[in-house]
Design an enzyme around this catalytic site. Sequence first.
Site, short mmCIF file in Angstrom:
data_model
loop_
_atom_site.label_atom_id
_atom_site.label_comp_id
_atom_site.label_asym_id
_atom_site.label_seq_id
_atom_site.Cartn_x
_atom_site.Cartn_y
_atom_site.Cartn_z
N CYS A 1 0.80 -1.23 0.00
CA CYS A 1 0.00 0.00 0.00
C CYS A 1 0.83 1.28 0.00
CB CYS A 1 -0.93 0.01 1.20
SG CYS A 1 -1.69 -1.59 1.52
N HIS B 1 -3.64 7.57 5.82
CA HIS B 1 -3.72 6.25 5.20
C HIS B 1 -5.15 5.73 5.39
CE1 HIS B 1 -2.22 2.72 3.31
NE2 HIS B 1 -2.49 1.95 4.35
N GLU C 1 -2.79 5.07 13.55
CA GLU C 1 -2.45 6.28 12.80
C GLU C 1 -2.84 7.53 13.58
OE1 GLU C 1 -2.64 8.14 8.29
OE2 GLU C 1 -4.01 6.49 8.80
N LYS D 1 -10.13 7.31 1.02
CA LYS D 1 -10.45 5.90 0.73
C LYS D 1 -11.93 5.64 0.97
CE LYS D 1 -5.93 3.74 1.66
NZ LYS D 1 -5.13 4.96 1.97
N HIS E 1 -9.58 1.52 -1.42
CA HIS E 1 -8.13 1.37 -1.21
C HIS E 1 -7.52 0.82 -2.50
CE1 HIS E 1 -4.29 0.68 0.39
NE2 HIS E 1 -4.60 0.19 1.57
N PHE F 1 1.35 -3.03 4.61
CA PHE F 1 1.70 -4.35 5.11
C PHE F 1 3.20 -4.56 4.95
CE2 PHE F 1 -2.63 -6.66 4.42
CZ PHE F 1 -3.12 -6.06 5.57
#
Length: 405
Positions: A165, A297, A308, A329, A334, A393
Amino acid sequence: MTGARRVVITGSGTINSLGHDVPTTLAAMREGRCGIGPLDLRDAERLSVRIGGQVRDFDPQAHFDRQRIVLYDRFTQFALIAAAEAMAQSGITFDGEAGEMSGVVLGTAGGGLGTSDDSYRAVYEEGKNRVHPFVVPKLMNNAAASHVSMTYGLRGPSFTVATACASSNHAMGLAFQMIRSGMCRAMLTGGSEAMLCFGGIKAWEGLRVMSKDGCRPFSATRNGMVQGEGAAVFVFEEYEHARARGAEILAEVSGFGMTADAADIVMPSTEGAVRGMRAALTDAGLTPEAVGYVNAHGTGTTANDRSECAAVAQVFGPAAEQLMISSTKSMHGHLIGATGAVELLACIMALREGVIAPTIGYEAPDPECPLDVVPNEAREARVEAVLSNAFAFGGMNAVLALKAA
């Protein structure tokens, strides 16, 4: 950075679930429109997750002839469409030496996943013993970057970044550094992703982080992320070169930070995110108080959103009370390796138009996300500097800092 060149953005292009170009996409962000809906793809009834930010009404034949369609996976098609829009806006050309001093860095996590999916079906399900001779050139992760370089004669550094990502933020950060160092004069950079095929969604289902009904970042009622697809590509250019040719400057790229959590393959780390944002601020010469907006994010998973928010609160301290933070998003899904690139459009809109894209789908506050997440409706606000976060990830963190032109 002593003797560093300034880097500006002179062109932008996109195709995603909100629109097939930048003006349509920004209009959707201003209106808080949702591009997430029922998936239209083969064997969707076998999926437990049947929604996504899918690019609708897309006809490859309207953009490419038959010979090119045979060569281009969907993610490559998206990248070329976005690059064409960015090039048209920028007005830059890459003749002669200019092509040798310019290149392409694109992010993608899955590459030609649709081509892989179709080929596996042909061999394993349909029993065919032969696949198309262009399968490898179509599915390879560098296909989009290679075709963009060939289309525009970009003969300098050209490659693909794959960090899940964070791919497109890493790609854009590297492009920024190449221009700033003097290695390159201009770069086409961003990301492209087309994971919305049966195999791509089935794989993500296995992680059990997907929502079946919508993406609601930071809301107490959130229950997971929603996949999207598309691309965004930008022209990054050395400031003096852009000024000399009279180019319109959309924003200045002022800093980049990247860190690794070195902790867990899927669980995010607050500490890694903190170091990433602080690195970007330091690189840009910005104080936390100078930043008015953070594009989060913000995936809509419990773990990401809370870690976050904790990281932002730690980095910004008392300044976090005045800070606006939102996740687009919630609107476009995403886009995995392309997500940071599409989200950069919201950052540019904030700097140029004074419009902060909202976090839609927000239903109830989460005490562990106590920030101003610009819920449900866009907001007019003047900001001079922004951050764009990408936390992937594998513990890969990439943060871009932008200033108003």
